[in-house]
Motif scaffolding. Structure first.
Motif: not given
Length: 937
Positions: A884, A919, A921
């Protein structure tokens, strides 16, 4: 309108008949506004909207050639000229010596000189400009006239036998009598009316009437001002007869006792000024002190004092003084009354008019470029009549009747002098005060309306600045526009036309009052009024007002009409159609009974031609009214084409709503309205019968459509001539069947799958979207809809499932509220559990192994790691850094004012995702600032 005159009059022509005053009086009597100018001003002025020029008096010191050149230019611009008498052709020196004499009127109107002729007998005068039968019947002594010969016969001539002594072409003409007698014969107001409008009954402002009642205005010139018994006597007259008067006070003559008296006098009195000291000769005096300062100082003592002043007696202000006074907005009047007399064969003098003019004021104000011509009294004053031995009561009766006959207001003044106890004013042994009382009683008995003089002056100034225009309509009526800059002069007068009486209607008409020769029409107090006037036989209905059709006509058109105003019960209406207003060449008069509408099914129409619908009315066994006609209507006999109809597509989920829009056109009369219907087959109406609309789109709700059925929307158009075309039909829309499923099942359904969600509970409402959950809080999902729902509402949702990279949602949603329950409590979870892992086609947070909870209402905690304007980052340490870009989770907020890095907070909101690069989130969408609770600093 321009009226010319001169400041100088040669001694040998000093009779008032030649100085232009009578023309002014006639124009006022006709209600026609005008500008009065000298010849010097006339030859240099911009004529603007002045359409008629009256040449009167003589041309000194302006040359005749200059006047001629100005007139030629005016004629070339379409203006009209009227030349009065011999003097406009002459130019005199200041000593009265004739310097120039050219008969330019002959050149202006292409007329030949017939020479001087000796004539006698009764003149032949056209009735449109005839002044008075009594006067025209007077036998004139043998005298000479200038006569005319014509290559083209004028519309009107004034003749003695075979000799033409005056003429009128449409562009104007001349009255060129060598004898002054003919000038007594003519009504110049009617001359102006003829030149402007043709042979129509005159229409003009009613300076002489209010609500059809003759106007009287009386000033009290309080030369004593401080004589209390005289004041009491005047107040007794006003209160006895309930009349309004204006009292003019001399400031320097006031005493404490009289000030108290004037302050407590009846409200019937207006209080004005009669100067500071009332000197006779004003030429060297300061007008500011005598008028402006006098009024201001008097108002301190008597607060009721108004801005009104009167130049009276022998007061003699200069033109410069008058022009200095006018811009102050102080109203002022002027003394002056010249009678217009005619000597009968018996030798008796007969008063034709009390002329509202004094030669000095006329000649002075005619020179001004800034001050409007201010008309003065028509009644001779009491003291002057006493001085020459005339009986005030008898003279007032003569003047009043003359003014009444010729359409002039009655305006004069009386003095307080004769009302003092020690007065010595007697006429033939009768106190002058008693004669004045008798005169006032006479006018009251005649039904006169007494108004304050300042109100009369306002009306006169409004009259001078006003204009009246009218246009003739094909149906014989006229449309009249009356313009009054101050909105004060709110009455016009209209002459009768044979046995027909004028009748006015329109929103601006308040009332109308008929006298023997004319009707007085009271208008709303506004600066511009437009009304329609018709001439009707007494006892005949007004022409009906045709309100439909508009613009176009066919055999399907519906004619509609209404009464011009509420009248007696109409016995019968008839309608007709023709190529002219009132004509019947397409449809003869057809009875509609007492109905106010009819379908024009039998009219013989030709496509593209112009027609008029006419309607007439009558009372039982009475005369038919004049027809009222529609506007011009073009025949359109072709219906519009079928509309092109578009619905919401091939299929839909909603069983209660249908939408469609459409387009079409009509090349001739356009589209006026539509009808729509809904059915299960093309063109049918088994679901919704034909319904009228003005729109080009519909949204039908509260339907009960069957899943698995196809529905068709039909539209037909009506054009401007009321013809309906064939219907256009949509291609049909299929209602998708959809079974009830759970939110969890709906989230995992493929894109485009129709779903039915029942008993979902609203958890949060955002703009144009909201979230729902199952009651067991197992799943939540976003609904794209602007439906009016609240948190806690239990809703039924029908729509199609779709999604994006971060969540699934329902589109094309049909939302029905079915109840209200308890608000869903958020599920508490650690940061790591927010959003959860992907579940089949439902997106999840990168690297997460928790159950997917995107769309659920949750609460989580953590310390603030970063703050931006619209979001913060929090962390409870449970989210690993690997894979992340930031540790912790992102919280979307609306206000970060009270937040600081390091605070321990609890946040509540919708569990969601946000893509950052490759990614996904974890994100929490809060609902309000209260969704962030500070647990510790």
């Amino acid at each position: 309108m321009v009226v010319t005159t001169e400041q100088y009059l040669p001694e040998q022509w000093a009779l008032p008949i030649y100085n232009g005053e009578f023309i002014i009086a006639d124009l006022v009597g006709a209600g026609l506004p005008f500008d009065v100018v000298t010849y010097g001003r006339f030859v240099n002025m911009d004529l603007g909207d002045h359409d008629i020029i009256f040449l009167s008096g003589h041309t000194s010191p302006t040359t005749v050639s200059a006047v001629y050149a100005k007139c030629q230019a005016a004629l070339s611009e379409g203006r009209k000229i009227f030349i009065n008498g011999e003097l406009p052709y002459m130019r005199f020196s200041t000593e009265g010596i004739l310097r120039e004499y050219i008969r330019f009127g002959l050149d202006l109107f292409n007329v030949q000189d017939g020479g001087l002729q000796s004539v006698s007998g009764t003149p032949i005068v056209p009735s449109i400009i005839e002044k008075d039968p009594i006067v025209t019947a007077v036998s004139l002594p043998p005298t000479q006239f200038n006569t005319f010969l014509f290559t083209t016969q004028p519309d009107m001539t004034i003749k003695f036998g075979e000799h033409a002594v005056g003429f009128l072409y449409p562009q104007g003409g001349a009255i060129d009598a060598y004898s002054n007698h003919t000038l007594h014969l003519l009504d110049y107001g009617k001359v102006a009316n003829y030149l402007r409008y043709g042979n129509r009954p005159p229409i003009g402002f009613a300076n002489d009437r209010i609500e059809g009642t003759p106007i009287v205005s009386i000033e009290i010139h309080a030369d004593l001002t401080n004589n209390l018994p005289a004041i009491d006597a005047l107040e007794q007259i006003a209160t006895q007869y309930n009349i309004k008067m204006t009292a003019l006070l001399v400031y320097n003559f006031l005493t404490p006792e009289s000030i108290e008296k004037w302050n407590n006098i009846s409200p019937l009195f207006s209080i004005g000024s009669h100067s500071r000291s009332h000197h006779w000769d004003w030429t060297p005096r300061d007008i500011y002190v005598e008028v402006i300062s006098a009024i201001a100082d008097q108002r301190i003592l008597i607060p009721r004092t108004i801005d009104y002043f009167n130049f009276s007696g022998m007061m003699n202000p200069t033109l410069q003084q008058i022009e200095q006074l006018y811009p102050t907005s102080i109203l002022f009047g002027a003394r002056g009354a010249d009678p217009r007399n005619c000597k009968l064969p018996s030798g008796e003098d007969m008063i034709l008019q009390g002329i509202p003019i004094k030669r000095h004021w006329f000649q002075t104000l005619a020179q001004s470029t800034t001050v409007p011509f201010c008309l003065s009294q028509t009644m001779p004053d009491d003291i002057t009549l006493w001085l020459y031995g005339y009986n005030y009561y008898e003279e007032l009766r003569k003047v009043y009747q003359a003014n009444l006959k010729y359409g002039l207001y009655t305006y004069g003044f009386i003095h307080d002098l004769e009302f003092a106890p020690d007065s010595n004013y007697y006429t033939d042994g009768v106190p002058l005060a008693d004669l004045v009382r008798a005169g006032i009683a006479y006018m009251v008995d005649q039904g006169a309306k007494f108004i304050p003089t300042e109100d009369l002056v306002r009306r006169l100034r409004d009259f001078i600045g006003g204009r009246i225009f009218y246009t003739s309509n094909p149906d014989g009526s006229v449309t009249v526009t009356a313009i009054r800059p101050e909105g004060v002069l709110n009455e016009i007068k209209v002459g009768v036309n044979g046995d027909r009486v004028p009748y006015a209607y329109g929103e601006s008409v308040l009332s109308q009052h008929q006298t023997e020769e004319r009707v007085y029409i009271t208008l709303k107090p506004e600066t511009t009024s437009t009304i329609t006037i018709r001439w009707l036989k007494p006892g005949t209905p007004l022409p009906p007002v045709v309100t439909a059709p508009k613009g176009y006509i066919s055999n399907a058109s519906i004619a509609e009409w209404e009464e011009a105003e509420k009248q007696d019960a109409i016995y019968e209406y008839q309608y007709a159609v023709g190529t002219q207003p009132g004509s019947t060449d397409a449809l003869d008069w057809t009875s509609a009974g007492t109905s106010n509408s009819a379908v024009l099914t039998d009219a013989n129409l030709t496509h593209g031609e112009t027609y008029y619908v006419s309607v007439r009315a009558r009372y039982s066994d009475g005369d038919w009214s004049d027809p009222g006609s529609s506007e011009a209507l073009m025949a359109d006999l072709t219906p519009p084409p079928p509309p092109s109809v578009t619905d919401d597509g091939v299929e839909q989920i909603s069983t209660s709503c249908l939408r469609a829009n459409w387009t079409t056109f009509d090349p001739e009369s356009g589209i006026s309205c539509y009808q729509y219907a809904v059915g299960t087959t093309p063109g049918s109406m088994d679901i919704k019968d034909w319904t009228l609309t003005d729109e080009t789109q519909i949204e039908l709700t509260d339907l009960n459509l069957t899943p698995g059925e196809t529905y068709y929307i039909s539209i037909k158009a009506c054009n401007g001539s009321n013809l309906w075309g064939l219907p256009g039909v949509s291609d049909g829309i299929y209602i998708l069947p959809c079974d009830s499923v759970t939110i969890g099942t709906a989230r995992r359904s493929p894109d485009g799958r129709p779903v039915h969600l029942s008993n979902g509970i609203v958890t949060v409402v955002f703009q144009d979207e909201f979230y729902i959950e199952d009651a067991n809080r197992a799943s939540g999902i976003k609904i794209l809809s602007n439906a009016l729902v609240n948190v806690g509402d239990i809703v039924e949702v029908k729509g199609k499932v779709t999604g994006n990279e971060v969540e699934r949602f329902i589109t094309n949603a049909e939302v029905t509220s079915i109840g209200t329950g308890a608000a869903i409590e958020p599920i508490f979870m650690c940061n790591y559990s927010v959003a959860g892992a992907a579940d089949d086609i439902v997106p999840g947070a990168t690297g997460s192994i928790s159950l997917n909870n995107v769309g659920l209402l949750i609460t989580t905690t953590g310390r603030i790691k970063a703050i931006a304007s619209d979001h913060i980052y929090i962390s409870d340490g449970s989210v690993p850094r690997e894979g992340v870009t930031r540790s912790g989770i992102k919280v979307l907020v609306s206000n970060t004012t009270n937040l600081e890095i390091g605070m321990l907070v609890a946040v509540t909101g919708i569990s969601n995702l946000e893509k950052e690069g490759e990614t996904l989130m974890r994100v929490v969408r809060t609902r309000a600032p209260t969704d962030i609770a500070i647990l510790a600093p």
